[in-house]
Design an enzyme around this catalytic site. Structure first.
Site, PDB file in Angstrom:
ATOM      1  N   HIS A 150       0.837  -1.199   0.000  1.00 17.25           N
ATOM      2  CA  HIS A 150       0.000   0.000   0.000  1.00 17.25           C
ATOM      3  C   HIS A 150       0.872   1.249   0.000  1.00 17.25           C
ATOM      4  O   HIS A 150       1.727   1.411   0.846  1.00 17.25           O
ATOM      5  CB  HIS A 150      -0.937   0.005   1.213  1.00 17.25           C
ATOM      6  CG  HIS A 150      -2.174  -0.804   0.983  1.00 17.25           C
ATOM      7  ND1 HIS A 150      -3.325  -0.642   1.709  1.00 17.25           N
ATOM      8  CD2 HIS A 150      -2.439  -1.775   0.072  1.00 17.25           C
ATOM      9  CE1 HIS A 150      -4.243  -1.493   1.272  1.00 17.25           C
ATOM     10  NE2 HIS A 150      -3.723  -2.191   0.286  1.00 17.25           N
ATOM     11  N   TYR A 175      -9.418   6.047   7.005  1.00 17.99           N
ATOM     12  CA  TYR A 175      -9.579   6.458   8.400  1.00 17.99           C
ATOM     13  C   TYR A 175     -10.592   7.596   8.397  1.00 17.99           C
ATOM     14  O   TYR A 175     -10.333   8.643   7.806  1.00 17.99           O
ATOM     15  CB  TYR A 175      -8.265   6.965   8.982  1.00 17.99           C
ATOM     16  CG  TYR A 175      -7.246   5.870   9.255  1.00 17.99           C
ATOM     17  CD1 TYR A 175      -7.171   5.270  10.501  1.00 17.99           C
ATOM     18  CD2 TYR A 175      -6.346   5.458   8.276  1.00 17.99           C
ATOM     19  CE1 TYR A 175      -6.235   4.281  10.775  1.00 17.99           C
ATOM     20  CE2 TYR A 175      -5.402   4.465   8.540  1.00 17.99           C
ATOM     21  CZ  TYR A 175      -5.355   3.879   9.791  1.00 17.99           C
ATOM     22  OH  TYR A 175      -4.428   2.901  10.052  1.00 17.99           O
ATOM     23  N   PRO A 235      -4.845   1.136  18.777  1.00 19.56           N
ATOM     24  CA  PRO A 235      -4.592   0.573  17.446  1.00 19.56           C
ATOM     25  C   PRO A 235      -4.601   1.586  16.296  1.00 19.56           C
ATOM     26  O   PRO A 235      -4.182   1.253  15.190  1.00 19.56           O
ATOM     27  CB  PRO A 235      -5.731  -0.439  17.263  1.00 19.56           C
ATOM     28  CG  PRO A 235      -6.795  -0.017  18.204  1.00 19.56           C
ATOM     29  CD  PRO A 235      -6.121   0.653  19.350  1.00 19.56           C
ATOM     30  N   LYS A 284       0.483   0.563  15.158  1.00 24.31           N
ATOM     31  CA  LYS A 284       1.885   0.544  15.570  1.00 24.31           C
ATOM     32  C   LYS A 284       2.274  -0.595  16.515  1.00 24.31           C
ATOM     33  O   LYS A 284       3.459  -0.884  16.682  1.00 24.31           O
ATOM     34  CB  LYS A 284       2.244   1.892  16.249  1.00 24.31           C
ATOM     35  CG  LYS A 284       2.258   3.061  15.285  1.00 24.31           C
ATOM     36  CD  LYS A 284       3.371   2.922  14.282  1.00 24.31           C
ATOM     37  CE  LYS A 284       3.238   3.840  13.104  1.00 24.31           C
ATOM     38  NZ  LYS A 284       3.468   3.206  11.813  1.00 24.31           N
ATOM     39  N   TYR A 327       3.396   7.103   9.665  1.00 21.59           N
ATOM     40  CA  TYR A 327       2.595   5.935   9.303  1.00 21.59           C
ATOM     41  C   TYR A 327       3.459   4.810   8.724  1.00 21.59           C
ATOM     42  O   TYR A 327       3.283   3.640   9.078  1.00 21.59           O
ATOM     43  CB  TYR A 327       1.481   6.316   8.323  1.00 21.59           C
ATOM     44  CG  TYR A 327       0.388   5.276   8.300  1.00 21.59           C
ATOM     45  CD1 TYR A 327      -0.720   5.380   9.124  1.00 21.59           C
ATOM     46  CD2 TYR A 327       0.493   4.143   7.485  1.00 21.59           C
ATOM     47  CE1 TYR A 327      -1.705   4.398   9.145  1.00 21.59           C
ATOM     48  CE2 TYR A 327      -0.486   3.161   7.498  1.00 21.59           C
ATOM     49  CZ  TYR A 327      -1.580   3.297   8.323  1.00 21.59           C
ATOM     50  OH  TYR A 327      -2.544   2.309   8.346  1.00 21.59           O
TER      51      TYR A 327
HETATM   52  C1  PHB Z   1      -6.323  -3.717  10.848  1.00 24.50           C
HETATM   53  O1  PHB Z   1      -6.383  -3.996   9.646  1.00 24.50           O
HETATM   54  O2  PHB Z   1      -6.629  -4.553  11.720  1.00 24.50           O
HETATM   55  C2  PHB Z   1      -5.902  -2.362  11.232  1.00 24.50           C
HETATM   56  C3  PHB Z   1      -5.426  -1.498  10.267  1.00 24.50           C
HETATM   57  C4  PHB Z   1      -5.037  -0.217  10.619  1.00 24.50           C
HETATM   58  C5  PHB Z   1      -5.122   0.192  11.928  1.00 24.50           C
HETATM   59  C6  PHB Z   1      -5.576  -0.678  12.904  1.00 24.50           C
HETATM   60  C7  PHB Z   1      -5.967  -1.963  12.562  1.00 24.50           C
HETATM   61  O3  PHB Z   1      -4.747   1.451  12.244  1.00 24.50           O
END
Ligand code: PHB
Ligand code: APR
Length: 394
Positions: free
Chosen positions: A72, A202, A294, A298, A385
């Site tokens: 990605h 997000y 989450p 990280k 990120y």
């Molecule tokens: C996930 O795919 O479980 C996931 C992805 C991004 C995040 C948190 C969890 O920031």
């Protein structure tokens, strides 16, 4: 029983350490409280930084990730009916992230370590305490088949997660902890439906945060912010999909393909750091030493950076009789941990419904407008990120 490095916990931290040490001819024994099936079946994170991907390759467990993982090159941020993309390579000298589930990583590490290299993992063998970590022969007291046993080691790695016993074996006056619990949780679903979009979204919405993630082109992972005391039993699949759609901008909402859950769960959000991460011959790594919310993915990547530093330090000890890297482990690992703790806290505060105060929300929208509209802002997001660099450690 005796070994060079006794490892408590066979999550990603413990397994990765064992693999890296094995490649250098260093013996390990892993003690794990759960069964192999239970550990292999846990569903957790899914975004891998380049530093972690490189370590998995070095550990001989990167082949399937390179074949099946999705590269990605950006993420999308949704706010105020807008959808803005942050391009990673453009702002980070070409860096990207890999989408590959922790469940798959654990599977690949187990296959390499246990099935192919025949290394030792004792499942259903919970460690009870660590003794003598101020001596040259620290010991792990553990239980197996109802009997109490002892593993004598040169070093002990506490990779036993947040609820493990390694950290708890340390006298309270020798350890300092920092923590915060956030006043909301994440309700997550895993479903075999195509993702809404190629890259993650997000979303900051007045009803609460939402995240569109994935494990593959056919398996999606979605989360919505929920009340801290909410229960999975309160949510039907349809109610989840409806609420997710409400929180996404229209062009994303109309692309949501609902499907039955493979799994649904609630995750609480915490920040936690223990200092230091080294106590004589006992080292803490991964969730045993720190937890992040989450948002930003990280947690798993921090477990990997700890193991990067710890594996180098142990290898320098066995190969070159050096102790200087062991002495530097805690400081080096913690510098990176704190930066990720800060990023995860900030990114969480930016995206979640905090207190319902209209001023707080306008400030969030304004900050996102600024961040996505400025080169400097996009760079801040992108470079955190994709993962801050590991410091030179040799
Ligand atoms: C996930 O795919 O479980 C996931 C992805 C991004 C995040 C948190 C969890 O920031
Ligand atoms: N004895 C032996 N094993 C134990 C004990 C104990 N007393 N207590 C806990 N364990 C085991 C757990 O069963 C688990 O398998 O330690 C392991 C810790 O693994 P994780 O919780 O996965 O932690 P870690 O390896 O540090 O991985 C980092 O990143 O995505 C995040 O939180 C997520 O698991 C993830 C973490």
């Amino acid at each position: 029983m005796r070994t060079q490095v006794g490892i408590i916990g066979s999550g990603p931290a413990g397994l990765l350490l064992a693999r890296l040490l094995h490649h250098q001819g260093i013996d390990t024994v892993i003690l794990e409280s759960r069964s192999r099936e239970y550990v292999a079946g846990r569903i957790r994170a899914g975004v891998i930084e380049q530093g972690m991907a490189d370590l998995l390759r070095e550990a001989g467990a990167g082949e399937r990730m390179d074949r099946e993982g999705l590269i990605h090159a950006g993420i999308n941020i949704a706010f105020d009916e807008r959808l803005e993309r942050i391009d990673f390579p453009r702002h980070t000298n070409g860096k990207v992230v890999m989408i590959y589930g922790q469940t798959e990583i654990t599977h690949d590490l187990m296959k390499a370590h246990i099935d192919e290299a025949a290394c030792i993992v004792h499942y259903e063998s919970p460690a009870m305490r660590v003794e003598g970590f101020d001596t040259e022969t620290p010991r792990i007291v553990y239980e197996q088949h109802g009997e109490q046993k002892e593993l004598v080691c040169d070093f002990v790695a506490g990779c036993d997660g947040f609820h493990g016993i390694a950290r708890k074996s340390i006298p309270a006056d020798k350890i300092k902890t920092f923590q915060r619990t956030y006043p909301f949780g994440w309700l997550g679903i895993l479903s075999d439906v195509p993702p809404v979009r190629e890259e993650l979204i997000y979303a900051n919405h007045e009803r609460g945060f939402a995240l569109c993630s994935m494990r593959s082109h056919t398996r999606s992972r979605y989360y919505i912010q929920c009340e801290i005391d909410d229960k999975v039993e309160n949510w039907s699949d349809d109610a989840f999909w409806d609420e997710l759609r409400r929180r996404l901008p229209p062009e994303a909402a109309e692309n949501v393909t609902p499907g039955p859950r493979l799994e649904m769960g609630i995750t609480p959000l915490h920040s936690f750091v223990a200092e230091p991460l080294r106590f004589g011959r006992l080292f803490l790594a991964g969730d045993a030493g720190h937890i992040v919310p989450p948002t930003g993915a990280k947690g798993l990547n921090l477990a990997a950076s700890d193991i990067y530093y710890l594996s180098r330090a142990l290898i320098a000890f066995y190969k070159e009789h050096r102790t200087d890297l062991l002495d530097r482990y805690s400081d080096a690992a913690l510098r990176r941990v704190w930066k990720a703790v800060r990023f995860s806290w900030w990114y969480t505060s930016l995206l979640h419904r905090l207190d319902g105060d209209p001023l707080s929300r306008r400030l969030q929208i304004s900050e996102m407008d600024y961040l996505t509209g400025s080169e400097a802002g996009r760079t801040v997001l992108a470079e955190n990120y994709v993962g801050l660099p590991y410091e030179k450690f040799e």
